[in-house]
Scaffold this active site. Structure first.
Site, short mmCIF file in Angstrom:
data_model
loop_
_atom_site.label_atom_id
_atom_site.label_comp_id
_atom_site.label_asym_id
_atom_site.label_seq_id
_atom_site.Cartn_x
_atom_site.Cartn_y
_atom_site.Cartn_z
N GLU A 160 37.80 35.60 43.83
CA GLU A 160 36.87 36.67 44.17
C GLU A 160 36.04 36.30 45.40
O GLU A 160 35.82 35.13 45.71
CB GLU A 160 35.94 37.02 43.00
CG GLU A 160 35.03 35.90 42.55
CD GLU A 160 34.05 36.36 41.46
OE1 GLU A 160 33.52 37.49 41.55
OE2 GLU A 160 33.81 35.57 40.53
N ASP A 214 37.93 41.29 43.45
CA ASP A 214 38.11 40.43 42.28
C ASP A 214 39.56 40.57 41.82
O ASP A 214 40.01 41.65 41.44
CB ASP A 214 37.15 40.86 41.17
CG ASP A 214 37.04 39.84 40.05
OD1 ASP A 214 37.69 38.78 40.15
OD2 ASP A 214 36.31 40.11 39.08
#
Length: 367
Positions: free
Chosen positions: A117, A22
Site C-alpha cells: 500500500e 491498497d
C-alpha cells in the site's frame, strides 16, 4: 494542526488530490496467482506450527474470520480446511517494485506504507490527467495487466479520507470522498474505524461516551487534548474531515511497534511470553515488507493500574531475523520477572532502523 481559519488562509487554492492504493490480500493473492491449485481456496500465508501466526489471509479464508496476526492454531480452528503456505518475501518485494514503477509513471510524490500500500499525491501529475479517479483507474488496470493482481483505491482531498475510501469498495474497487462528502462521511464512522485508533484507544473513547466521529466532533479541542494528549488535536480535526498531513515521498520511519491490551490481566511468565508472539510477528512482518532492520528492541509493560515501564536493549549489529527479535524481547520480559503486579498490556518495538540494503551481517545473539 491548523485551525479552520488557517486552513482557509493557507494558500491552498484547491484541495489536494490524494490516492491511497491498497493491494487486495497481497501475499495470499500472489500465492494464488503463482499456484492455480490454491485459487478459490481458503489460504493463509504464515506458519502452521503451534506458535505460528497468520501473516496474510485470502478472502476465502477471511469469510471464516481468519485475519492477519491471528495465531495459526486459532485460524485452523475457525477454518479447518485452511491451507498454510510459507511466505516468499523476495517474490512479494519483486512484485511491489513492479507496482511502484507504475505509480512513478504518474507522480514522484509516493509515500509507501508497506509492500502492498502507498499514498500518491496526484494534484500535479506527470501525465496531466485532470481527474484523480481516472488516474486511479489507470493505475489499477495496469497493475492487473502487468502483475495479474487486483488493487483497490481510495481517492480524496486528504490522507485520512483516502485511506478510508480504499476500504469502501474492496476488493478490486475504488471510491471517492469529495470535500463536500468528507465531514458527513466521518460523522457516522465508529471510532474503531479511524486509522490509528486501536482497541485500547477505542475502549477509552467508549468509556468517555464517544462512539462515532460525530461524538468526537461534539467535543472541544481542550477536552480532546486533556484526554488524548498530543493525539487529541489530530482526532479533533479528522472528525471534521480535516487532515493537513502531506504525502511524504521520503518518509523515514524511526521505529516499528505493536501492542495489545488483554481482556484479563496476566502475571505468569509463560502467559505473557505467549502474548508476545503475535506482537513479534507483526513487527517482523513489517520489517520484512519494508526491508527495514533495527538495532534496539523495546519491551513496553502497562500494569493493571496503568503504570507503564519500558525496557530496551541495543545490540551491536542489526536484528536480522525473527528468532533474534523474539529472543531479545522474551529475555527483556524474563529479566523483569517476577513482576510486582498484574499486566494489562504488552508492547514490542524495534528502533534505530536502517534500510535492508545497508544491513550488516546476520547477528548471532549471545543470549
Amino acid at each position: 494542526m491548523s485551525s479552520p481559519d488557517q486552513a482557509r488562509d493557507s494558500g491552498e487554492a484547491r484541495p489536494r488530490k490524494i490516492i491511497h492504493i491498497d493491494m487486495d490480500a497481497f501475499y495470499a493473492s500472489v500465492e494464488q496467482r503463482d499456484n492455480p491449485d490454491l485459487r478459490g481456496k481458503p489460504l493463509a500465508v504464515g506458519g502452521s506450527a503451534e506458535r505460528g501466526v497468520v501473516a496474510a489471509a485470502s478472502y476465502e479464508a477471511r469469510k471464516f474470520g481468519v485475519r492477519s496476526a491471528m495465531p495459526s492454531v486459532t485460524a485452523k480452528r475457525q477454518c479447518p480446511e485452511l491451507i498454510f503456505v510459507k511466505p516468499r518475501f523476495e517474490v512479494y518485494k519483486a512484485v511491489s517494485r513492479q507496482i511502484r514503477d507504475i505509480f512513478a509513471e504518474h507522480t514522484e510524490i509516493i509515500e509507501p506504507l508497506s509492500l502492498d500500500e502507498a499514498y500518491l499525491d496526484v494534484t500535479e501529475n506527470l501525465q496531466n490527467i485532470p481527474l484523480a479517479t481516472k488516474i486511479a483507474t489507470a493505475i489499477r488496470a495496469k497493475i492487473l495487466a502487468e502483475t495479474g493482481l487486483t488493487a483497490s483505491a481510495g481517492i480524496s482531498y486528504n490522507k485520512f479520507l483516502a485511506k478510508l475510501a480504499s476500504d469502501h469498495r474492496k476488493p478490486n474497487g475504488q471510491f471517492v470522498i469529495t470535500p463536500r462528502m468528507g465531514p458527513a462521511f466521518v460523522e457516522s464512522l465508529p471510532v474503531g474505524r479511524f486509522h490509528g485508533i486501536g482497541p485500547a484507544t477505542t475502549a477509552k473513547f467508549n468509556g468517555l461516551g464517544i462512539f462515532t466521529g460525530l461524538d468526537i466532533r461534539n467535543q472541544t479541542l481542550e477536552f480532546m487534548n486533556a484526554n488524548f494528549g498530543k493525539s487529541g488535536a489530530y482526532y479533533y480535526w479528522i472528525s471534521r474531515g480535516v487532515d493537513q498531513r502531506p504525502v511524504r515521498a521520503n518518509r523515514i520511519r524511526k521505529s516499528i511497534g505493536a501492542e495489545n491490551t488483554f481482556s484479563n490481566d496476566l502475571t505468569a511468565f509463560d502467559a505473557l511470553a505467549a502474548e508476545l508472539q503475535p506482537l513479534i510477528e507483526k513487527v517482523w512482518r513489517h520489517c520484512e515488507s519494508t526491508g527495514s532492520r533495527g538495532r534496539t528492541v523495546t519491551l513496553k509493560i502497562k500494569f493493571f493500574d496503568f503504570e507503564i515501564i519500558t525496557r530496551s536493549r541495543s545490540v551491536p549489529t542489526q536484528v536480522s531475523n525473527r528468532a533474534d527479535l523474539e529472543r531479545v524481547a522474551v529475555d527483556l520480559l524474563r529479566h523483569e520477572m517476577p513482576l510486582p503486579k498484574s499486566v494489562r498490556l504488552l508492547g514490542v518495538s524495534l528502533s534505530a532502523l536502517h534500510d535492508e540494503d545497508r544491513a550488516e551481517p546476520q547477528l548471532d545473539l549471545p543470549i
